[in-house]
Design a protein around this motif. Structure first.
Motif, mmCIF file in Angstrom:
data_model
loop_
_atom_site.group_PDB
_atom_site.id
_atom_site.type_symbol
_atom_site.label_atom_id
_atom_site.label_comp_id
_atom_site.label_asym_id
_atom_site.label_seq_id
_atom_site.Cartn_x
_atom_site.Cartn_y
_atom_site.Cartn_z
ATOM 1 N N ALA A 34 -31.285 52.559 0.868
ATOM 2 C CA ALA A 34 -31.596 51.321 0.369
ATOM 3 C C ALA A 34 -31.654 50.127 1.086
ATOM 4 C CB ALA A 34 -31.543 50.820 -1.577
ATOM 5 N N ARG A 35 -30.374 50.100 1.172
ATOM 6 C CA ARG A 35 -30.461 48.457 3.085
ATOM 7 C C ARG A 35 -30.891 48.903 3.419
ATOM 8 N NH1 ARG A 35 -23.743 49.989 2.681
ATOM 9 N NH2 ARG A 35 -25.499 52.039 3.083
ATOM 10 N N ILE A 36 -31.279 50.571 3.934
ATOM 11 C CA ILE A 36 -32.406 49.874 5.448
ATOM 12 C C ILE A 36 -33.863 50.000 5.288
ATOM 13 C CG2 ILE A 36 -32.916 51.867 7.366
ATOM 14 C CD1 ILE A 36 -30.349 52.764 7.424
ATOM 15 N N GLN A 37 -33.785 50.501 3.682
ATOM 16 C CA GLN A 37 -35.475 50.073 3.492
ATOM 17 C C GLN A 37 -35.242 48.410 3.338
ATOM 18 O OE1 GLN A 37 -35.531 51.825 -0.137
ATOM 19 N NE2 GLN A 37 -35.661 53.949 0.971
ATOM 20 N N ILE A 38 -34.533 47.747 3.123
ATOM 21 C CA ILE A 38 -34.615 46.791 2.257
ATOM 22 C C ILE A 38 -35.074 45.577 4.621
ATOM 23 C CG2 ILE A 38 -33.244 44.423 2.181
ATOM 24 C CD1 ILE A 38 -31.998 46.441 -0.611
ATOM 25 N N ARG A 39 -34.570 46.412 4.985
ATOM 26 C CA ARG A 39 -34.117 45.444 5.927
ATOM 27 C C ARG A 39 -35.495 45.182 6.918
ATOM 28 N NH1 ARG A 39 -29.159 44.869 5.012
ATOM 29 N NH2 ARG A 39 -27.996 44.129 5.519
ATOM 30 N N ALA A 40 -36.292 47.010 6.596
ATOM 31 C CA ALA A 40 -37.089 47.153 7.275
ATOM 32 C C ALA A 40 -38.527 46.273 6.610
ATOM 33 C CB ALA A 40 -38.033 48.759 6.958
ATOM 34 N N ALA A 41 -38.672 45.968 5.457
ATOM 35 C CA ALA A 41 -39.262 45.395 4.525
ATOM 36 C C ALA A 41 -39.309 43.804 4.651
ATOM 37 C CB ALA A 41 -38.703 45.548 2.857
ATOM 38 N N GLU A 42 -37.777 43.415 5.281
ATOM 39 C CA GLU A 42 -37.819 41.969 5.466
ATOM 40 C C GLU A 42 -38.335 41.602 6.642
ATOM 41 O OE1 GLU A 42 -33.742 42.103 5.409
ATOM 42 O OE2 GLU A 42 -33.407 41.112 3.484
ATOM 43 N N GLN A 43 -37.940 42.798 7.775
ATOM 44 C CA GLN A 43 -38.669 42.423 9.472
ATOM 45 C C GLN A 43 -39.823 42.779 9.139
ATOM 46 O OE1 GLN A 43 -36.920 42.320 12.228
ATOM 47 N NE2 GLN A 43 -39.387 41.324 12.974
ATOM 48 N N ILE A 44 -40.738 43.308 8.133
ATOM 49 C CA ILE A 44 -41.993 43.712 8.284
ATOM 50 C C ILE A 44 -42.612 42.188 7.423
ATOM 51 C CG2 ILE A 44 -44.018 44.580 7.189
ATOM 52 C CD1 ILE A 44 -42.561 47.125 6.935
ATOM 53 N N ALA A 45 -41.778 42.001 6.617
ATOM 54 C CA ALA A 45 -42.309 40.516 5.898
ATOM 55 C C ALA A 45 -42.121 39.398 6.797
ATOM 56 C CB ALA A 45 -41.494 40.026 4.504
ATOM 57 N N ARG A 46 -40.641 39.135 7.428
ATOM 58 C CA ARG A 46 -40.923 38.167 9.180
ATOM 59 C C ARG A 46 -42.322 38.257 9.979
ATOM 60 N NH1 ARG A 46 -36.424 40.045 9.588
ATOM 61 N NH2 ARG A 46 -34.041 39.094 8.986
ATOM 62 N N TRP A 47 -42.346 39.409 9.727
ATOM 63 C CA TRP A 47 -43.900 39.783 11.313
ATOM 64 C C TRP A 47 -44.877 39.168 10.385
ATOM 65 C CZ3 TRP A 47 -42.846 45.888 12.959
ATOM 66 C CH2 TRP A 47 -41.378 45.190 13.234
ATOM 67 N N SER A 48 -45.259 39.733 9.265
ATOM 68 C CA SER A 48 -46.397 39.071 8.503
ATOM 69 C C SER A 48 -46.753 37.561 8.335
ATOM 70 C CB SER A 48 -46.809 39.850 7.408
ATOM 71 O OG SER A 48 -46.603 41.010 7.485
ATOM 72 N N GLY A 49 -45.336 36.755 8.575
ATOM 73 C CA GLY A 49 -45.698 35.229 7.929
ATOM 74 C C GLY A 49 -44.627 35.044 6.020
ATOM 75 N N PHE A 50 -44.204 36.430 5.698
ATOM 76 C CA PHE A 50 -44.215 36.318 4.441
ATOM 77 C C PHE A 50 -42.945 35.674 3.507
ATOM 78 C CE2 PHE A 50 -47.885 38.666 3.822
ATOM 79 C CZ PHE A 50 -49.040 37.726 3.867
ATOM 80 N N TYR A 51 -41.910 36.090 4.743
ATOM 81 C CA TYR A 51 -40.241 35.786 5.069
ATOM 82 C C TYR A 51 -39.737 34.525 4.592
ATOM 83 C CZ TYR A 51 -35.479 36.505 5.538
ATOM 84 O OH TYR A 51 -33.603 37.066 5.388
ATOM 85 N N GLN A 52 -39.051 34.287 3.832
ATOM 86 C CA GLN A 52 -39.039 32.975 3.792
ATOM 87 C C GLN A 52 -37.336 33.092 3.578
ATOM 88 O OE1 GLN A 52 -41.285 31.641 0.224
ATOM 89 N NE2 GLN A 52 -42.718 31.262 1.358
ATOM 90 N N PRO A 53 -36.299 32.854 4.008
ATOM 91 C CA PRO A 53 -35.109 32.750 4.377
ATOM 92 C C PRO A 53 -34.392 31.998 2.860
ATOM 93 C CG PRO A 53 -35.475 31.767 6.290
ATOM 94 C CD PRO A 53 -36.541 32.193 5.811
ATOM 95 N N ASN A 54 -34.858 31.868 2.631
ATOM 96 C CA ASN A 54 -33.840 30.429 1.569
ATOM 97 C C ASN A 54 -34.023 31.133 0.008
ATOM 98 O OD1 ASN A 54 -32.631 28.997 4.013
ATOM 99 N ND2 ASN A 54 -35.005 27.413 3.474
#
Length: 149
Positions: A95-115
């Motif tokens: 699941a940790r790898i799934q999470i990191r992949a989802a975060e990366q896709i979110a970054r690429w999509s502009g939806f990732y907000q680290p805060n």
């Protein structure tokens, strides 16, 4: 201030090019069939020194553009593979790898907000992952986002 080519001979213009490329005076003299002192004298002329500087700037600019284009081409060639591997990681058993992949896709999509909410390292990983995906689907602000499928 550009040098007027009419004031320089063909050999002097070639010497400027070779000086800009960093060849030694003796190598230039040999290549042009002139004496070493002649190349040394040319190299001290203000118009020749100016032309060498301008030529070096042009060479550096062309080299920078070439390097940029090669990097861009490499990125473009490697990007589909990176995207494919990231998407494949969404199905990884860890699941940790799934999470990191989802975060990366979110970054690429502009939806990732680290805060915003992050995945906890302990507890129920699957539940954390589902919660995080739900958060991403609302675009982090409560507005439902429907990705293109």
């Amino acid at each position: 201030m550009a040098v007027k080519p009419s004031r320089l001979t063909a050999k002097q213009l070639k010497a400027i090019s070779l000086l800009a490329e960093g060849l030694s005076y003796s190598a230039i003299a040999t290549e042009l069939g002139v004496g070493l002192r002649t190349v040394e004298r040319w190299a001290t002329r203000p118009d020749v020194r100016q032309a060498v500087s301008e030529t070096q700037l042009k060479l550096a600019s062309a080299l920078s553009e070439d390097i940029f284009n090669k990097c861009k081409t490499g990125l473009i060639k490697g990007l589909p593979k990176a995207i494919r591997r990231t998407i494949e990681s969404l199905d990884h058993p860890d699941a940790r790898i799934q999470i990191r992949a989802a975060e990366q896709i979110a970054r690429w999509s502009g939806f990732y907000q680290p805060n915003k909410p992050t995945i906890e390292q302990s507890g129920d990983s699957e539940q954390n992952f589902k919660g995080y995906l739900a958060y991403l689907e609302t675009n982090g602000n409560g507005n439902q986002h429907h990705p293109v499928r």
